[in-house]
Motif scaffolding. Structure first.
Motif, PDB file in Angstrom:
ATOM      1  N   ASP A 160      31.545  42.098  45.241  1.00  0.00           N
ATOM      2  CA  ASP A 160      32.724  42.756  45.822  1.00  0.00           C
ATOM      3  C   ASP A 160      33.978  41.914  45.645  1.00  0.00           C
ATOM      4  O   ASP A 160      35.075  42.366  45.971  1.00  0.00           O
ATOM      5  N   THR A 161      33.821  40.715  45.137  1.00  0.00           N
ATOM      6  CA  THR A 161      34.977  39.842  44.921  1.00  0.00           C
ATOM      7  C   THR A 161      35.941  40.474  43.938  1.00  0.00           C
ATOM      8  O   THR A 161      35.560  40.842  42.826  1.00  0.00           O
ATOM      9  N   ALA A 162      37.191  40.610  44.364  1.00  0.00           N
ATOM     10  CA  ALA A 162      38.207  41.259  43.534  1.00  0.00           C
ATOM     11  C   ALA A 162      39.545  41.229  44.266  1.00  0.00           C
ATOM     12  O   ALA A 162      39.606  40.884  45.447  1.00  0.00           O
ATOM     13  N   GLY A 184      40.574  37.690  52.132  1.00  0.00           N
ATOM     14  CA  GLY A 184      40.244  36.309  52.445  1.00  0.00           C
ATOM     15  C   GLY A 184      38.910  35.926  51.859  1.00  0.00           C
ATOM     16  O   GLY A 184      38.336  36.655  51.040  1.00  0.00           O
ATOM     17  N   LEU A 185      38.415  34.791  52.308  1.00  0.00           N
ATOM     18  CA  LEU A 185      37.119  34.278  51.874  1.00  0.00           C
ATOM     19  C   LEU A 185      36.084  34.589  52.954  1.00  0.00           C
ATOM     20  O   LEU A 185      36.298  34.279  54.134  1.00  0.00           O
ATOM     21  N   VAL A 186      34.993  35.195  52.549  1.00  0.00           N
ATOM     22  CA  VAL A 186      33.941  35.557  53.502  1.00  0.00           C
ATOM     23  C   VAL A 186      32.589  35.296  52.874  1.00  0.00           C
ATOM     24  O   VAL A 186      32.435  35.387  51.641  1.00  0.00           O
ATOM     25  N   GLN A 187      31.625  34.978  53.695  1.00  0.00           N
ATOM     26  CA  GLN A 187      30.269  34.738  53.188  1.00  0.00           C
ATOM     27  C   GLN A 187      29.563  36.056  52.907  1.00  0.00           C
ATOM     28  O   GLN A 187      29.891  37.095  53.508  1.00  0.00           O
ATOM     29  N   TYR A 239      47.581  59.445  41.455  1.00  0.00           N
ATOM     30  CA  TYR A 239      48.116  58.239  42.092  1.00  0.00           C
ATOM     31  C   TYR A 239      49.438  57.891  41.409  1.00  0.00           C
ATOM     32  O   TYR A 239      49.484  57.680  40.199  1.00  0.00           O
ATOM     33  N   ASN A 240      50.499  57.841  42.198  1.00  0.00           N
ATOM     34  CA  ASN A 240      51.801  57.597  41.588  1.00  0.00           C
ATOM     35  C   ASN A 240      52.559  56.405  42.164  1.00  0.00           C
ATOM     36  O   ASN A 240      53.634  56.057  41.670  1.00  0.00           O
ATOM     37  N   TYR A 241      52.036  55.803  43.221  1.00  0.00           N
ATOM     38  CA  TYR A 241      52.635  54.584  43.744  1.00  0.00           C
ATOM     39  C   TYR A 241      51.519  53.586  44.045  1.00  0.00           C
ATOM     40  O   TYR A 241      50.517  53.944  44.669  1.00  0.00           O
ATOM     41  N   TRP A 242      51.753  52.355  43.616  1.00  0.00           N
ATOM     42  CA  TRP A 242      50.744  51.309  43.763  1.00  0.00           C
ATOM     43  C   TRP A 242      51.337  50.143  44.548  1.00  0.00           C
ATOM     44  O   TRP A 242      52.521  49.833  44.426  1.00  0.00           O
ATOM     45  N   GLY A 243      50.486  49.508  45.300  1.00  0.00           N
ATOM     46  CA  GLY A 243      50.953  48.392  46.107  1.00  0.00           C
ATOM     47  C   GLY A 243      50.476  47.055  45.580  1.00  0.00           C
ATOM     48  O   GLY A 243      49.645  46.979  44.664  1.00  0.00           O
ATOM     49  N   GLN A 244      51.000  46.008  46.175  1.00  0.00           N
ATOM     50  CA  GLN A 244      50.546  44.657  45.879  1.00  0.00           C
ATOM     51  C   GLN A 244      49.148  44.487  46.455  1.00  0.00           C
ATOM     52  O   GLN A 244      48.830  45.044  47.497  1.00  0.00           O
ATOM     53  N   GLY A 245      48.330  43.737  45.772  1.00  0.00           N
ATOM     54  CA  GLY A 245      46.953  43.587  46.180  1.00  0.00           C
ATOM     55  C   GLY A 245      46.722  42.406  47.105  1.00  0.00           C
ATOM     56  O   GLY A 245      47.602  41.578  47.350  1.00  0.00           O
ATOM     57  N   THR A 246      45.494  42.335  47.604  1.00  0.00           N
ATOM     58  CA  THR A 246      45.055  41.225  48.427  1.00  0.00           C
ATOM     59  C   THR A 246      43.696  40.744  47.907  1.00  0.00           C
ATOM     60  O   THR A 246      42.835  41.557  47.565  1.00  0.00           O
ATOM     61  N   GLN A 247      43.537  39.443  47.846  1.00  0.00           N
ATOM     62  CA  GLN A 247      42.325  38.870  47.254  1.00  0.00           C
ATOM     63  C   GLN A 247      41.181  38.858  48.268  1.00  0.00           C
ATOM     64  O   GLN A 247      41.344  38.390  49.399  1.00  0.00           O
ATOM     65  N   ALA A 254      38.280  43.003  39.491  1.00  0.00           N
ATOM     66  CA  ALA A 254      37.698  41.671  39.402  1.00  0.00           C
ATOM     67  C   ALA A 254      38.169  41.004  38.114  1.00  0.00           C
ATOM     68  O   ALA A 254      38.533  41.698  37.154  1.00  0.00           O
ATOM     69  N   PRO A 255      38.147  39.691  38.052  1.00  0.00           N
ATOM     70  CA  PRO A 255      38.594  38.996  36.846  1.00  0.00           C
ATOM     71  C   PRO A 255      37.816  39.450  35.613  1.00  0.00           C
ATOM     72  O   PRO A 255      36.584  39.514  35.637  1.00  0.00           O
ATOM     73  N   GLY A 256      38.547  39.804  34.578  1.00  0.00           N
ATOM     74  CA  GLY A 256      37.919  40.204  33.337  1.00  0.00           C
ATOM     75  C   GLY A 256      37.358  41.599  33.320  1.00  0.00           C
ATOM     76  O   GLY A 256      36.710  42.004  32.348  1.00  0.00           O
ATOM     77  N   LYS A 257      37.572  42.340  34.395  1.00  0.00           N
ATOM     78  CA  LYS A 257      37.045  43.700  34.480  1.00  0.00           C
ATOM     79  C   LYS A 257      38.170  44.709  34.655  1.00  0.00           C
ATOM     80  O   LYS A 257      39.280  44.363  35.068  1.00  0.00           O
TER      81      LYS A 257
END
Length: 121
Positions: free
Chosen positions: A89-91, A9-12, A108-116, A39-42
């Motif tokens: 830490d945004t990613a 989620g969004l946090v300060q 690591y052989n199984y990957w999950g869907q991410g969370t923003q 992170a975007p572009g990384k």
């Protein structure tokens, strides 16, 4: 095996979030689980890992002292408690299952869907 990360989620800056990694169609209790972020572009960055019994935990230097990985095998869930969050830490955070019980065995052989996760004022 399906892994699903949630809790983002969004946090300060300075705030906290707890991410969860749950599995369906498989149990996690005999596998080490890791958290990654991108992170975007990384490139994707490893964040943390916990052994199957939670006897060993490892952290990237960038999160050490602020993040805590844990697991509840009865709930088939692994957590990532993130405190003192920073904008860098945004990613998108995702979890992955290793092929072995320890963070330094197998791969690591199984990957999950991410969370923003977005840290912004």
């Amino acid at each position: 095996v399906q892994l699903q990360a949630s809790g983002g989620g969004l946090v300060q800056p300075g705030g906290s979030l707890r991410l969860s990694c749950a599995a369906s169609r498989s149990t996690l209790d005999v596998y080490a689980i890791g958290w990654f972020r991108q992170a975007p572009g990384k490139e994707r960055e490893w964040v943390s890992c916990i052994s199957s019994s939670a006897s060993s935990t490892f952290y990237a230097d960038s999160v050490k002292g602020r993040f805590t990985i844990s697991r509840d095998n009865a709930k088939n869930t692994v957590y990532l408690q993130m405190n003192s969050l920073k904008p860098e830490d945004t990613a998108v955070y995702s979890c992955a299952r290793r092929s072995g019980s320890y963070c330094r065995s197998g791969k690591y052989n199984y990957w999950g869907q991410g969370t923003q996760v977005t840290v912004s004022s």
